[in-house]
Motif scaffolding. Structure first.
Motif, short mmCIF file in Angstrom:
data_model
loop_
_atom_site.label_atom_id
_atom_site.label_comp_id
_atom_site.label_asym_id
_atom_site.label_seq_id
_atom_site.Cartn_x
_atom_site.Cartn_y
_atom_site.Cartn_z
N VAL A 90 64.17 45.47 27.54
CA VAL A 90 63.64 45.30 26.19
C VAL A 90 63.16 46.65 25.69
O VAL A 90 62.25 47.25 26.26
N SER A 91 63.79 47.14 24.63
CA SER A 91 63.39 48.43 24.06
C SER A 91 62.03 48.29 23.39
O SER A 91 61.72 47.27 22.77
N GLU A 92 61.23 49.30 23.54
CA GLU A 92 59.90 49.29 22.91
C GLU A 92 60.02 49.71 21.45
O GLU A 92 60.90 50.45 21.09
N ILE A 147 60.23 39.36 20.45
CA ILE A 147 60.82 40.61 20.00
C ILE A 147 61.30 40.42 18.56
O ILE A 147 61.73 39.33 18.19
N LEU A 176 67.11 44.78 20.29
CA LEU A 176 66.24 45.46 21.24
C LEU A 176 66.51 45.04 22.68
O LEU A 176 65.87 45.56 23.60
#
Length: 224
Positions: free
Chosen positions: A222-224, A202, A207
């Motif tokens: 986990v943010s995209e 990442i 994130l």
């Protein structure tokens, strides 16, 4: 430990083991300033020196860079200077927010530097001190050897499969892989465009968020 939930990646573990520099604190300017001064003082190529120091113990780097110098004395000098001078050391984006979402018994730090230097940098970055910290002085072999992370897991009373390591360098990720502990590589230090041993890459710790936390499991999104 990884699953999809409505297109959001979810990671589960019981304990998070953080590397320090490049993960929780941004010390790159400070580190490179001191190492550059050291290299020039010993008439060494600065670019070559800076390419061989990240993610490793000072005591392991010096014999390779300057085998004629007394490694222990030079390592002590470099570590002491960086402990006394924490200028330019700040928290990495998302570090404070993520640590505040974790209980003290859910995380620890495994760093290549000595404990005094680690605590000095955490204070400079205004980040909480961990309940457990495994330093480069607590192991006989530094990263990429898995000793530090295995000690961290044992100190947290956790099996390897219960842990998640967050790293930013190749030696750190290799140490995680050798310990058979899943890892996330974070930031620009780790060459995410190349094949590696990290389970996930990442660009920023910002994130990563805790979405659920119980005594025996942490769920991280986990943010995209």
């Amino acid at each position: 430990m990884t699953k999809k939930n409505k297109d959001v990646k979810i990671l589960t573990c019981r304990v998070v083991l953080f590397d320090l520099d490049g993960v929780l604190v941004d010390s790159i300017a400070n580190v490179e300033r001191h190492w550059s001064e050291w290299a020039r003082r010993h008439q060494l190529d600065v670019t070559h020196v800076l390419s061989h120091i990240h993610g490793r113990r000072t005591i392991d780097s010096i014999p390779e860079l300057a085998p004629a110098l007394p490694a222990e004395l030079e390592a002590r000098y470099l570590n002491d200077m960086q402990t006394l001078d924490t200028r330019d050391v700040v928290a990495m984006p998302g570090a404070k927010e993520l640590l505040n979402q974790l209980a003290p018994e859910q995380w620890a730090i495994v760093t290549s530097g000595p404990a005094t230097l680690a605590r000095a940098r955490l204070r400079a970055a205004k980040l909480p001190l961990p309940r457990f910290l495994i330093s480069g002085n607590d192991v006989t072999k530094g990263k990429p050897h898995p000793e530090g992370y295995l000690k961290g897991a044992a100190m947290m009373n956790a099996d390897a499969e219960d842990c998640l390591i967050i790293e930013d360098t190749i030696p750190g990720v290799e140490a995680a892989h050798a310990a058979h502990i899943p890892s996330i590589a974070v930031g620009a230090t780790y060459p995410h465009t190349e094949p590696g041993k990290a389970d996930l890459w990442i660009p920023s710790l910002a994130l990563l968020h805790v979405v659920d936390s119980e005594e025996d499991e942490i769920a991280l999104a986990v943010s995209e």
